[in-house]
Design an enzyme around this catalytic site. Structure first.
Site, PDB file in Angstrom:
ATOM      1  N   ASP A  12      43.368  46.570  46.760  1.00 38.25           N
ATOM      2  CA  ASP A  12      43.430  47.989  46.368  1.00 38.25           C
ATOM      3  C   ASP A  12      44.514  48.760  47.111  1.00 38.25           C
ATOM      4  OD1 ASP A  12      41.157  47.563  44.754  1.00 38.25           O
ATOM      5  OD2 ASP A  12      39.879  47.814  46.509  1.00 38.25           O
ATOM      6  N   LYS A  15      48.991  47.989  44.415  1.00 37.20           N
ATOM      7  CA  LYS A  15      49.995  47.014  43.944  1.00 37.20           C
ATOM      8  C   LYS A  15      50.433  47.309  42.518  1.00 37.20           C
ATOM      9  CE  LYS A  15      47.198  43.572  44.954  1.00 37.20           C
ATOM     10  NZ  LYS A  15      46.159  44.281  45.698  1.00 37.20           N
ATOM     11  N   GLY A  39      41.818  44.630  39.537  1.00 38.68           N
ATOM     12  CA  GLY A  39      41.977  45.803  38.682  1.00 38.68           C
ATOM     13  C   GLY A  39      43.259  46.501  39.063  1.00 38.68           C
ATOM     14  N   HIS A  40      44.283  46.332  38.253  1.00 40.52           N
ATOM     15  CA  HIS A  40      45.564  46.959  38.558  1.00 40.52           C
ATOM     16  C   HIS A  40      45.750  48.191  37.679  1.00 40.52           C
ATOM     17  CE1 HIS A  40      47.203  42.997  40.425  1.00 40.52           C
ATOM     18  NE2 HIS A  40      46.380  43.650  41.210  1.00 40.52           N
ATOM     19  N   THR A 129      32.339  41.158  42.817  1.00 36.56           N
ATOM     20  CA  THR A 129      32.482  41.974  41.608  1.00 36.56           C
ATOM     21  C   THR A 129      31.567  41.448  40.492  1.00 36.56           C
ATOM     22  OG1 THR A 129      34.291  40.573  40.853  1.00 36.56           O
ATOM     23  CG2 THR A 129      34.908  42.514  42.138  1.00 36.56           C
ATOM     24  N   GLN A 224      44.008  41.140  44.721  1.00 34.29           N
ATOM     25  CA  GLN A 224      43.257  41.269  45.980  1.00 34.29           C
ATOM     26  C   GLN A 224      44.242  41.420  47.150  1.00 34.29           C
ATOM     27  OE1 GLN A 224      41.950  38.312  43.905  1.00 34.29           O
ATOM     28  NE2 GLN A 224      40.940  39.958  42.830  1.00 34.29           N
ATOM     29  N   PRO A 304      32.521  52.970  45.380  1.00 38.95           N
ATOM     30  CA  PRO A 304      33.362  53.694  46.339  1.00 38.95           C
ATOM     31  C   PRO A 304      33.919  52.725  47.376  1.00 38.95           C
ATOM     32  CG  PRO A 304      31.023  54.238  46.641  1.00 38.95           C
ATOM     33  CD  PRO A 304      31.103  53.328  45.450  1.00 38.95           C
TER      34      PRO A 304
HETATM   35  P1  IMP Z   1      34.769  38.330  44.149  1.00 37.87           P
HETATM   36  O1  IMP Z   1      36.233  38.181  44.123  1.00 37.87           O
HETATM   37  O2  IMP Z   1      34.215  39.051  42.937  1.00 37.87           O
HETATM   38  O3  IMP Z   1      34.051  37.045  44.404  1.00 37.87           O
HETATM   39  O4  IMP Z   1      34.394  39.297  45.384  1.00 37.87           O
HETATM   40  C1  IMP Z   1      34.579  38.876  46.729  1.00 37.87           C
HETATM   41  C2  IMP Z   1      35.071  40.041  47.594  1.00 37.87           C
HETATM   42  O5  IMP Z   1      36.373  40.409  47.192  1.00 37.87           O
HETATM   43  C3  IMP Z   1      34.231  41.310  47.493  1.00 37.87           C
HETATM   44  O6  IMP Z   1      34.258  41.955  48.743  1.00 37.87           O
HETATM   45  C4  IMP Z   1      34.978  42.131  46.474  1.00 37.87           C
HETATM   46  O7  IMP Z   1      34.718  43.518  46.613  1.00 37.87           O
HETATM   47  C5  IMP Z   1      36.401  41.783  46.853  1.00 37.87           C
HETATM   48  N1  IMP Z   1      37.346  41.946  45.755  1.00 37.87           N
HETATM   49  C6  IMP Z   1      37.522  41.159  44.676  1.00 37.87           C
HETATM   50  N2  IMP Z   1      38.503  41.615  43.893  1.00 37.87           N
HETATM   51  C7  IMP Z   1      38.985  42.717  44.487  1.00 37.87           C
HETATM   52  C8  IMP Z   1      40.048  43.618  44.178  1.00 37.87           C
HETATM   53  O8  IMP Z   1      40.767  43.493  43.179  1.00 37.87           O
HETATM   54  N3  IMP Z   1      40.237  44.633  45.066  1.00 37.87           N
HETATM   55  C9  IMP Z   1      39.499  44.771  46.187  1.00 37.87           C
HETATM   56  N4  IMP Z   1      38.517  43.965  46.519  1.00 37.87           N
HETATM   57  C10 IMP Z   1      38.253  42.934  45.682  1.00 37.87           C
END
Ligand code: IMP
Length: 424
Positions: A12, A15, A39-40, A129, A224, A304
């Site tokens: 976040d 990017k 999520g871009h 997520t 990420q 949040p």
């Molecule tokens: P997962 O990728 O859904 O397995 O989540 C694992 C961790 O990565 C969690 O803490 C999510 O909130 C975080 N996470 C996954 N994708 C994003 C992203 O695009 N931005 C920020 N955090 C992310």
């Protein structure tokens, strides 16, 4: 010029905006890891697009986009995105390719991600997520995954799917008391995706290699951030892929010798969604203020984001791991109006001072940041377009971060619009 763009914090960082700007100077834009957990957000022609799977470069006519082998692909989410783009007048025809080696994400991955998170005691929660990302990568590594190319031979696909679901159903029943899933239903669903999905698929590693040979400019779009990298992040509170620079290589099949530059994106402060320690977390009052001012809510889940001071300990780690040549600093405008601004330069852990973050989870949980305090600035930055117009304290903040991170800040963003960007 082939560039890799990496998030240098916990994701976040903003990017989407930088990818959008750099995409204009690129021919091919590549996603190489993660899936629709990303999520871009891109503001384009007064319209806001949130892309989860398709590289944000798709918004630029004529650019070719690649979803590399390192991505886990949920076809349902993919087609929703293709259709959303079409409804807004963006055609992907002939300029969007999926690696035939990318792993498919199935409904059982989503289901298991959700069940695991819901049944986990607070301590064991990752705060995912719930898009099924972890279970899909787990299958890939356990060699029980199913790839895009496996759809070519429907008999093979059905057989493999049957065997995988039989095992999943045992786990679903015995561990989660779930009745299990129907092979037939999932097979029928994927049969409907088959032709359309295969029409996008290709040997993308070969395609990228040929593009590089023709001196096309390739941009790698990291999702990420480095601190969420499964190897180099704050394990176990990470995502399941390599969000750092190595992922761009293994997740695309393009050689590291063809990469010219690594750009690290940082936010002028720190945020984190999901579980796991955030040593520099603000007090509740300041958190609410920054959350509101910086619109710090997840683009994928709406959760949040926790906010805190800039953590130079983890960001220095990111600069080193990724070999970051240049930094893009986002959301600097959000920090206007503070009397003082803090930067964490080291941690105190059990009586010791550490300049790198401790890998043991229990130590990281106990890490207390050591802050350097700088004077803030009151001026609004959103209209500033030249370095010389920044307030002196803003310049000092940027210069101090460059020294601490040992990398130059080359891009500064002071708002979500394209024009609100300074190239230094
Ligand atoms: P997962 O990728 O859904 O397995 O989540 C694992 C961790 O990565 C969690 O803490 C999510 O909130 C975080 N996470 C996954 N994708 C994003 C992203 O695009 N931005 C920020 N955090 C992310």
């Amino acid at each position: 010029m082939n560039r890799i763009l990496i998030g240098a914090q916990w994701g976040d960082e903003g990017k989407g905006k930088i990818i959008d700007l750099l995409a204009q100077k690129s021919d091919v834009i590549v996603r190489f890891q993660g899936g629709n957990n990303a999520g871009h957000t891109v503001k384009f022609d007064e319209e806001t697009f949130i892309l989860h799977l398709i590289p944000s470069g798709i918004l630029h006519p004529g650019k070719v986009c690649v979803i590399g082998n390192g991505v886990v692909l949920d076809p349902k989410a993919f087609f929703e995105e293709v259709d959303m783009l079409a409804s807004k007048g963006v055609s992907v025809k002939g300029r969007l390719f999926i690696s035939e080696q990318a792993h498919l994400l199935f409904p059982y991955h989503r289901l298991m991600d959700g069940l695991k998170e819901e049944s986990a005691k607070q301590k064991g929660k990752i705060g995912t997520t719930k898009r099924g990302i972890g279970p899909c990568y787990a299958d890939k590594v356990a060699r029980t995954g199913i790839r895009v190319c496996d759809l070519k031979d429907l008999r093979f696909f059905k057989e493999r799917l049957g065997a995988v679901i039989a095992e999943k159903n045992e786990v679903l029943k015995k561990i989660y008391g779930h009745p299990g899933l129907s092979v037939k239903k999932i097979f029928e669903e994927f049969k409907t995706y088959r032709r359309r999905l295969l029409s996008f698929s290709k040997d993308t590693s070969l395609f990228l290699h040929e593009a590089a040979r023709k001196k096309k400019d390739i941009l790698f779009e990291g999702a990420q951030g480095t601190m969420l990298d499964v190897d180099h992040g704050t394990y176990p509170y990470v995502t399941s892929s390599n969000a750092s620079v190595g992922g761009a290589i293994s997740g695309s099949g393009l050689s590291p010798t063809l990469i010219d530059k690594v750009i690290g994106v940082v936010k002028a402060y720190t945020t984190r969604v999901g579980e796991g320690p955030l040593p520099t977390q603000f007090s509740p009052k300041l958190m609410k203020y920054i959350q509101t001012k910086g619109e710090e809510f997840g683009a994928t889940t709406g959760r949040p984001r926790r906010c805190g001071w800039f953590d130079a300990v983890v960001t220095r780690h990111s600069v080193r791991i990724n070999g970051i040549n240049e930094i893009a600093m986002m959301k600097l405008d959000v920090l206007s109006g503070l009397q003082e601004i803090k930067i964490a330069t080291s941690y105190r852990v059990g009586g010791k001072t550490m300049r790198t973050y401790p890998h043991a989870t229990s130590e990281f949980e106990r890490a207390r940041p050591v802050y350097e305090t700088m004077k803030g600035w009151q001026e609004d930055l959103s209209q500033i377009r030249r370095w010389k117009d920044f307030p002196p304290n803003t310049k000092k903040y940027i210069r101090r971060l460059e020294t601490l991170l040992e990398a130059p800040v080359k891009i500064v963003s002071v708002g979500s619009k394209r024009a609100q960007t300074l190239f230094l």
